[in-house]
Scaffold this active site. Structure first.
Site, PDB file in Angstrom:
ATOM      1  N   HIS A 257      -1.302   6.785   4.452  1.00 37.65           N
ATOM      2  CA  HIS A 257       0.065   6.383   4.774  1.00 37.65           C
ATOM      3  C   HIS A 257       0.997   7.563   4.499  1.00 37.65           C
ATOM      4  O   HIS A 257       1.080   8.037   3.360  1.00 37.65           O
ATOM      5  CB  HIS A 257       0.489   5.189   3.923  1.00 37.65           C
ATOM      6  CG  HIS A 257      -0.453   4.021   4.009  1.00 37.65           C
ATOM      7  ND1 HIS A 257      -0.521   3.212   5.116  1.00 37.65           N
ATOM      8  CD2 HIS A 257      -1.379   3.546   3.137  1.00 37.65           C
ATOM      9  CE1 HIS A 257      -1.443   2.279   4.918  1.00 37.65           C
ATOM     10  NE2 HIS A 257      -1.971   2.468   3.732  1.00 37.65           N
TER      11      HIS A 257
ATOM     12  N   ALA B  33       0.808  -1.225   0.000  1.00 40.66           N
ATOM     13  CA  ALA B  33       0.000   0.000   0.000  1.00 40.66           C
ATOM     14  C   ALA B  33       0.838   1.270   0.000  1.00 40.66           C
ATOM     15  O   ALA B  33       0.290   2.364  -0.015  1.00 40.66           O
ATOM     16  CB  ALA B  33      -0.921  -0.003   1.213  1.00 40.66           C
TER      17      ALA B  33
ATOM     18  N   ASN C  42       1.594  -3.739   7.886  1.00 39.19           N
ATOM     19  CA  ASN C  42       2.529  -4.294   6.919  1.00 39.19           C
ATOM     20  C   ASN C  42       3.334  -3.205   6.221  1.00 39.19           C
ATOM     21  O   ASN C  42       4.481  -3.410   5.830  1.00 39.19           O
ATOM     22  CB  ASN C  42       1.784  -5.138   5.881  1.00 39.19           C
ATOM     23  CG  ASN C  42       1.404  -6.508   6.412  1.00 39.19           C
ATOM     24  OD1 ASN C  42       2.221  -7.194   7.028  1.00 39.19           O
ATOM     25  ND2 ASN C  42       0.165  -6.903   6.206  1.00 39.19           N
TER      26      ASN C  42
END
Length: 269
Positions: free
Chosen positions: A222, A126, A192
């Site tokens: 993120h 991601a 992750n």
């Protein structure tokens, strides 16, 4: 060039999307197999029909010499199946990157891969900018800081529930600050990205992580910053949550698909 035989471990949200994405490509795999637990074989076989072979026998699938195995089943699957896949000489793409926060497991996978000549491949998932981070690492990194922000519901069922009342939040709340190793081990389905940044950069114990529950957020955000001898940069990526699992950004499966498709591409970027 055909992708040949691709084996996918698991049949959760990421694996289900991955099957459809790979099948939709012009250079789709010649054969798709899905490894699930014995009690799920019938259920998954009915769901997939003739789109993929479903099996509970990893040894049999590896005996067929697949071109690549893609893990999409969580940290436990990396531990249970990763060494066997690599020992067979088959490359392994790991979706559950946080499993590598276990130093003993990471060392075992690395040694097994070296001995067999296979590779353990970590897709960017991601997050973006891994190419720049990896290059900056060669020049000498001084800091890598990551912040993961998701809606409160995405943190349900995690230790975040012990730090705050997720349902009652009225403003962003940072419930975790620590290292990438700590984040990946405490939040295996949510962190992750932190593990990926750590592997590409300063390592699990030197990468700083903050995790935030934001009641105003509808997507997974993120953000990270990098400082090195060669470059300083920051990135902010807004990932659409997977419809099947809000803990996972939708972009993750496309990154995994890209890692698989690039194996046989004539020109690789």
């Amino acid at each position: 060039m055909s992708l040949g035989h691709v084996v996918i471990i698991g049949f959760g949200a990421i694996a289900q999307d991955l099957v459809e994405i790979l099948r939709a490509q012009d250079e789709a795999p010649g054969k798709l197999s899905v490894l699930v637990r014995p009690e799920r074989v019938e259920e998954v076989s009915q769901a997939l029909g003739d789109r993929a072979l479903v099996s509970a026998d990893l040894a049999a699938l590896l005996a067929a010499q697949p071109d690549v195995v893609v893990e999409c089943a969580g940290h436990g699957a990396v531990t249970a199946y990763g060494p066997e896949v690599l020992q067979s000489g088959t490359d392994l793409v790991v979706a559950s990157v946080g499993a590598l926060a276990d130093a003993k497991l990471a060392a075992r996978l690395a040694e097994t891969a070296r001995q067999s000549g296979a590779q353990c491949v970590v897709p960017s998932g991601a997050i973006g900018g891994i190419d720049a981070l990896g290059a900056a690492r060669l020049s000498g990194l001084t800091s890598v800081r990551y912040t993961g922000t998701k809606p409160p519901s995405a943190w349900s069922g995690t230790p975040a529930e012990e730090a705050c009342d997720l349902a009652a939040l009225s403003e962003p709340f940072t419930f975790f600050e620590g290292t990438a190793r700590e984040a990946a081990q405490a939040y295996p389905k949510n962190a992750n990205v932190a593990a990926t940044l750590a592997l590409a950069g300063l390592g699990m114990d030197e990468t700083t992580v903050s995790l935030v529950a934001d009641p105003g957020a509808t997507e997974n955000v993120h953000s990270f910053s990098v400082a090195s001898q060669a470059i300083e940069f920051s990135m902010r990526l807004v990932g659409k949550p997977s419809p099947l699992n809000p803990k996972t950004s939708r972009s993750t499966v496309y990154s995994i698909a890209r890692a698989v498709l690039s194996r046989r591409a004539a020109i690789v970027i």
